[in-house]
Design an enzyme around this catalytic site. Structure first.
Site, short mmCIF file in Angstrom:
data_model
loop_
_atom_site.label_atom_id
_atom_site.label_comp_id
_atom_site.label_asym_id
_atom_site.label_seq_id
_atom_site.Cartn_x
_atom_site.Cartn_y
_atom_site.Cartn_z
CG HIS A 186 -0.22 -0.18 2.51
ND1 HIS A 186 0.12 -1.43 3.00
CD2 HIS A 186 0.24 0.71 3.41
CE1 HIS A 186 0.75 -1.29 4.14
NE2 HIS A 186 0.86 0.01 4.42
CG HIS A 228 1.16 5.14 4.47
ND1 HIS A 228 0.39 4.99 5.61
CD2 HIS A 228 1.91 4.01 4.39
CE1 HIS A 228 0.67 3.84 6.19
NE2 HIS A 228 1.59 3.23 5.48
P1 AMP Z 1 2.28 0.09 7.24
O1 AMP Z 1 3.02 0.40 8.50
O2 AMP Z 1 2.86 0.82 6.05
O3 AMP Z 1 2.11 -1.39 7.00
O4 AMP Z 1 0.86 0.74 7.43
C1 AMP Z 1 -0.29 0.01 7.74
C2 AMP Z 1 -1.37 1.01 7.99
O5 AMP Z 1 -2.61 0.34 7.96
C3 AMP Z 1 -1.27 1.71 9.34
O6 AMP Z 1 -1.14 3.10 9.15
C4 AMP Z 1 -2.58 1.33 10.03
O7 AMP Z 1 -3.12 2.40 10.79
C5 AMP Z 1 -3.47 0.99 8.85
N1 AMP Z 1 -4.57 0.10 9.19
C6 AMP Z 1 -4.53 -1.03 9.93
N2 AMP Z 1 -5.76 -1.60 10.00
C7 AMP Z 1 -6.59 -0.81 9.28
C8 AMP Z 1 -7.98 -0.85 8.97
N3 AMP Z 1 -8.77 -1.83 9.44
N4 AMP Z 1 -8.50 0.15 8.21
C9 AMP Z 1 -7.71 1.14 7.75
N5 AMP Z 1 -6.38 1.23 8.00
C10 AMP Z 1 -5.84 0.28 8.75
#
Ligand code: AMP
Ligand code: ZN
Length: 142
Positions: free
Chosen positions: A100, A102
């Site tokens: 993903h 951000h």
């Molecule tokens: P990363 O550290 O790049 O893997 O980021 C994962 C992101 O996913 C974090 O910023 C979390 O806050 C976000 N996240 C985790 N669970 C959910 C969810 N159910 N809906 C939306 N975002 C989420």
């Protein structure tokens, strides 16, 4: 679809997502922990852990949709800047192992990436997502 993957579950409607964009290759929804207001995730539909495994077509689709999403964030929230951040691997801060990007709006003098990130309730996220969808609709990226 990987059954125990949070993002696969959101993409397939098994968990709630505050969606702002959906097309055949990628979706975008608000991050549940808003590092800043409007913090969005652009997520390819296919389950791939890291960017280096992502097919070119999906990688291009992420970049393609990043631009109107940034424009919609600028229209609705008027940030001073925007970070695009993409983590691969635990050592790089990845927590969800479904690739993903951000998109993090920034304001002059804000704390870098907001520490700790503010958990946003579903109502707040849904309201913010509706504003962003309207802005995307206006610029022809519905
Ligand atoms: P990363 O550290 O790049 O893997 O980021 C994962 C992101 O996913 C974090 O910023 C979390 O806050 C976000 N996240 C985790 N669970 C959910 C969810 N159910 N809906 C939306 N975002 C989420
Ligand atoms: Zn997944």
């Amino acid at each position: 679809m990987k059954n125990d993957c949070t993002f696969c579950r959101i993409i397939h409607g098994l968990e709630h997502g505050a969606f702002i964009h959906q097309d055949e290759l990628v979706v975008a929804f608000l991050d549940i922990n808003q590092a800043s207001p409007g913090h969005t995730l652009i997520v390819p539909r296919i389950h791939v852990p890291s960017w280096w495994e992502l097919p070119d077509e999906e990688a291009a689709a992420v970049a393609r949709v990043a631009k109107p999403i940034m424009q919609a964030l600028r229209m609705t929230l008027e940030p001073d800047g925007i970070n695009l951040v993409q983590n691969n691997g635990r050592a790089a801060g990845q927590v969800i192992f479904h690739v993903h990007m951000h998109v993090i709006p920034r304001w002059q003098g804000d704390r870098r990436f907001g520490r700790p990130p503010a958990y946003a309730d579903r109502h707040t996220l849904d309201k913010r997502a509706a504003q962003l969808r309207a802005a995307l609709h206006k610029i022809g990226c519905a």
